[in-house]
Design an enzyme around this catalytic site. Structure first.
Site, PDB file in Angstrom:
ATOM      1  CB  CYS A 175      -0.987  -0.006   1.159  1.00  0.00           C
ATOM      2  SG  CYS A 175      -0.249   0.049   2.788  1.00  0.00           S
ATOM      3  CB  SER A 176       0.426   4.503  -1.505  1.00  0.00           C
ATOM      4  OG  SER A 176       0.242   3.862  -2.741  1.00  0.00           O
ATOM      5  CB  SER A 177       0.267   6.434   2.843  1.00  0.00           C
ATOM      6  OG  SER A 177      -1.094   6.108   3.006  1.00  0.00           O
TER       7      SER A 177
END
Length: 188
Positions: A9-11
């Site tokens: 996931c990105s964050s």
């Protein structure tokens, strides 16, 4: 032959739980995960580890194509690297595998859609920032990692990996902070 799971996931505020649960259901072992942008492969150490150690006949499994990456060239390069090692990729949603040509065509299309989606997100973000600036309410992004804590830990001799683990961030974030601070000291 191993089924190696990969979740991304990105964050930091996003959860990997759904991806990891699905990969566990699919009997993937090991499962590697990371919280990094999919815009490029830079800093994605877990993906790099998988690609370094995957063997002939092994299968890399991810939930969706955009979890592998949001850059068409990167996704296709990953598939090429798997091919070179005699391994293959399986995407669970929708179910696609690079064992056959049809899966490769669909995967290429999904990678292009993921890249286009990333561009749309960036455009909407820029528009939102421009509107907020025009209204005088834009304050900029919030820092997710305390720079002073990073620097203090670094001064005590801790390395980037130990700092990242202690602060719950990526090593790449630690490196960026250290590089920015060294650049500021050099300029002064």
């Amino acid at each position: 032959m191993a089924r190696i799971g990969y979740a991304r996931c990105s964050s930091e505020d996003q959860s990997l739980d759904v991806q990891i649960a699905r990969l566990t259901e699919e009997e993937c072992q090991p499962i590697r995960s990371e919280k990094m942008s999919g815009a490029s492969r830079d800093g994605r150490t877990e993906l790099a580890a998988i690609l370094d150690f995957i063997r002939e006949g092994d299968e890399l499994v991810c939930l969706r194509a955009d979890r592998l990456g949001r850059d068409t060239r990167d996704v296709l390069n990953i598939v090429h690297e798997l091919d070179q090692r005699g391994a293959y990729l399986t995407v669970l949603d929708p179910h696609i595998t690079t064992r056959g040509e049809a899966g490769r065509i669909v995967l290429t299309t999904l990678a292009m859609v993921a890249e286009m989606e990333r561009r749309f997100i960036k455009e909407r973000q820029k528009e939102g920032i421009a509107q907020a600036k025009a209204k005088g309410i834009y304050k900029g992004g919030t820092r997710r990692v305390d720079r002073e804590k990073v620097l203090a830990m670094h001064r005590t001799g801790k390395g980037p990996a130990a700092i990242a683990k202690a602060l719950g961030c990526s090593r790449m974030q630690v490196y960026r902070i250290l590089d920015a601070c060294e650049g500021a000291q050099t300029a002064a």
